[in-house]
Design a protein around this motif. Sequence first.
Motif, PDB file in Angstrom:
ATOM      1  N   TYR A 192       0.855  -1.180   0.000  1.00  0.00           N
ATOM      2  CA  TYR A 192       0.000   0.000   0.000  1.00  0.00           C
ATOM      3  C   TYR A 192       0.899   1.240   0.000  1.00  0.00           C
ATOM      4  O   TYR A 192       1.739   1.399   0.885  1.00  0.00           O
ATOM      5  CB  TYR A 192      -0.919   0.038   1.225  1.00  0.00           C
ATOM      6  CG  TYR A 192      -1.656   1.350   1.333  1.00  0.00           C
ATOM      7  CD1 TYR A 192      -1.179   2.372   2.151  1.00  0.00           C
ATOM      8  CD2 TYR A 192      -2.798   1.595   0.581  1.00  0.00           C
ATOM      9  CE1 TYR A 192      -1.836   3.593   2.225  1.00  0.00           C
ATOM     10  CE2 TYR A 192      -3.458   2.808   0.655  1.00  0.00           C
ATOM     11  CZ  TYR A 192      -2.967   3.809   1.475  1.00  0.00           C
ATOM     12  OH  TYR A 192      -3.608   5.017   1.538  1.00  0.00           O
ATOM     13  N   ASP A 196      -6.572   3.459  -3.249  1.00  0.00           N
ATOM     14  CA  ASP A 196      -7.595   2.597  -2.676  1.00  0.00           C
ATOM     15  C   ASP A 196      -7.094   1.895  -1.423  1.00  0.00           C
ATOM     16  O   ASP A 196      -5.975   1.389  -1.386  1.00  0.00           O
ATOM     17  CB  ASP A 196      -8.055   1.540  -3.688  1.00  0.00           C
ATOM     18  CG  ASP A 196      -8.858   2.144  -4.814  1.00  0.00           C
ATOM     19  OD1 ASP A 196      -8.954   1.505  -5.874  1.00  0.00           O
ATOM     20  OD2 ASP A 196      -9.365   3.264  -4.639  1.00  0.00           O
ATOM     21  N   ASN A 197      -7.953   1.869  -0.425  1.00  0.00           N
ATOM     22  CA  ASN A 197      -7.561   1.245   0.832  1.00  0.00           C
ATOM     23  C   ASN A 197      -7.470  -0.270   0.718  1.00  0.00           C
ATOM     24  O   ASN A 197      -6.770  -0.910   1.494  1.00  0.00           O
ATOM     25  CB  ASN A 197      -8.550   1.612   1.936  1.00  0.00           C
ATOM     26  CG  ASN A 197      -8.451   3.070   2.322  1.00  0.00           C
ATOM     27  OD1 ASN A 197      -7.418   3.707   2.099  1.00  0.00           O
ATOM     28  ND2 ASN A 197      -9.505   3.612   2.896  1.00  0.00           N
ATOM     29  N   GLU A 209      -6.290  -4.577   3.682  1.00  0.00           N
ATOM     30  CA  GLU A 209      -7.044  -3.337   3.788  1.00  0.00           C
ATOM     31  C   GLU A 209      -6.314  -2.345   4.680  1.00  0.00           C
ATOM     32  O   GLU A 209      -6.010  -2.642   5.847  1.00  0.00           O
ATOM     33  CB  GLU A 209      -8.439  -3.587   4.358  1.00  0.00           C
ATOM     34  CG  GLU A 209      -9.311  -2.330   4.390  1.00  0.00           C
ATOM     35  CD  GLU A 209     -10.738  -2.604   4.793  1.00  0.00           C
ATOM     36  OE1 GLU A 209     -11.026  -3.752   5.194  1.00  0.00           O
ATOM     37  OE2 GLU A 209     -11.566  -1.684   4.698  1.00  0.00           O
ATOM     38  N   PHE A 210      -6.017  -1.202   4.127  1.00  0.00           N
ATOM     39  CA  PHE A 210      -5.399  -0.125   4.886  1.00  0.00           C
ATOM     40  C   PHE A 210      -6.496   0.607   5.645  1.00  0.00           C
ATOM     41  O   PHE A 210      -7.431   1.132   5.045  1.00  0.00           O
ATOM     42  CB  PHE A 210      -4.672   0.837   3.945  1.00  0.00           C
ATOM     43  CG  PHE A 210      -4.127   2.059   4.620  1.00  0.00           C
ATOM     44  CD1 PHE A 210      -4.695   3.309   4.401  1.00  0.00           C
ATOM     45  CD2 PHE A 210      -3.047   1.967   5.474  1.00  0.00           C
ATOM     46  CE1 PHE A 210      -4.186   4.436   5.013  1.00  0.00           C
ATOM     47  CE2 PHE A 210      -2.528   3.086   6.100  1.00  0.00           C
ATOM     48  CZ  PHE A 210      -3.114   4.324   5.865  1.00  0.00           C
ATOM     49  N   ASN A 211      -6.379   0.633   6.969  1.00  0.00           N
ATOM     50  CA  ASN A 211      -7.377   1.291   7.810  1.00  0.00           C
ATOM     51  C   ASN A 211      -6.687   2.356   8.632  1.00  0.00           C
ATOM     52  O   ASN A 211      -6.000   2.053   9.618  1.00  0.00           O
ATOM     53  CB  ASN A 211      -8.072   0.260   8.706  1.00  0.00           C
ATOM     54  CG  ASN A 211      -9.258   0.854   9.455  1.00  0.00           C
ATOM     55  OD1 ASN A 211      -9.165   1.960   9.985  1.00  0.00           O
ATOM     56  ND2 ASN A 211     -10.364   0.146   9.475  1.00  0.00           N
ATOM     57  N   LYS A 212      -6.872   3.599   8.225  1.00  0.00           N
ATOM     58  CA  LYS A 212      -6.154   4.690   8.868  1.00  0.00           C
ATOM     59  C   LYS A 212      -6.641   4.922  10.299  1.00  0.00           C
ATOM     60  O   LYS A 212      -5.845   5.201  11.199  1.00  0.00           O
ATOM     61  CB  LYS A 212      -6.317   5.979   8.051  1.00  0.00           C
ATOM     62  CG  LYS A 212      -5.440   7.116   8.506  1.00  0.00           C
ATOM     63  CD  LYS A 212      -5.528   8.292   7.557  1.00  0.00           C
ATOM     64  CE  LYS A 212      -4.600   9.423   7.992  1.00  0.00           C
ATOM     65  NZ  LYS A 212      -4.660  10.575   7.056  1.00  0.00           N
ATOM     66  N   PHE A 233      -3.269  -2.821   8.857  1.00  0.00           N
ATOM     67  CA  PHE A 233      -3.061  -3.265   7.472  1.00  0.00           C
ATOM     68  C   PHE A 233      -3.112  -4.789   7.486  1.00  0.00           C
ATOM     69  O   PHE A 233      -2.133  -5.466   7.235  1.00  0.00           O
ATOM     70  CB  PHE A 233      -1.726  -2.741   6.953  1.00  0.00           C
ATOM     71  CG  PHE A 233      -1.513  -2.956   5.466  1.00  0.00           C
ATOM     72  CD1 PHE A 233      -0.397  -3.634   4.996  1.00  0.00           C
ATOM     73  CD2 PHE A 233      -2.405  -2.444   4.535  1.00  0.00           C
ATOM     74  CE1 PHE A 233      -0.176  -3.812   3.625  1.00  0.00           C
ATOM     75  CE2 PHE A 233      -2.205  -2.622   3.172  1.00  0.00           C
ATOM     76  CZ  PHE A 233      -1.089  -3.308   2.724  1.00  0.00           C
TER      77      PHE A 233
END
Lengths: 114, 117
Positions: A50, A54-55, A66-69, A74
Amino acid sequence: AQSVAQPEDQVNVAEGNPLTVKCTYSVSGNPYLFWYVQYPNRGLQFLLKYITGDNLVKGSYGFEAEFNKSQTSFHLKKPSALVSDSALYFCARYSGAGSYQLTFGKGTKLSVIP
Amino acid sequence: GAVVSQHPSRVICKSGTSVKIECRSLDFQATTMFWYRQFPKQSLMLMATSNEGSKATYEQGVEKDKFLINHASLTLSTLTVTSAHPEDSSFYICSASLAGLAGGTQYFGPGTRLTVL
């Protein structure tokens, strides 16, 4: 220092079930994040990364992450695990601004049970 | 694409001898190569960063006179373990980076298992 953490030493999952391997990152700079897999006595194979955009990132062998801020996570995922997915998984990120050195998590051993 | 090879894959040597490990990027030019060491059931420990045509940058605690790194070309870096001792026995892994681009990815070699008797 920018770091990643893999909270689980081992994950066991039945073949055909979805799998998740967790990774969280320290909040510092832009988190360029990577997942690698290592089979016994082998080097690391790149799965996905990443950088921006796109997440949900799709990678090799049906894996995605999935990147979750908001949760600084991750996590690596796959909808249906295969026995051949059994391996050691490493989350990693760049060590610092302008550096291409990687800082690795301690690794998570994934065992897929037939 | 992005294949990295290492040679040899396995080496056994006597204490006091020197061992050279080669790392090659086969289908791309790598301005930066990295050398790691991995102990059993542990993560990778970065030893040094090697840029083509310049001296390697060693991580704290890594003896540069013991672990000699040469990056003579854009496709070849070598690690020489000098006067090897049993405590140097380990799994050594190199990687090559498509550096210079944002988000450059490191591609890893298959590793070299060094056993010092």
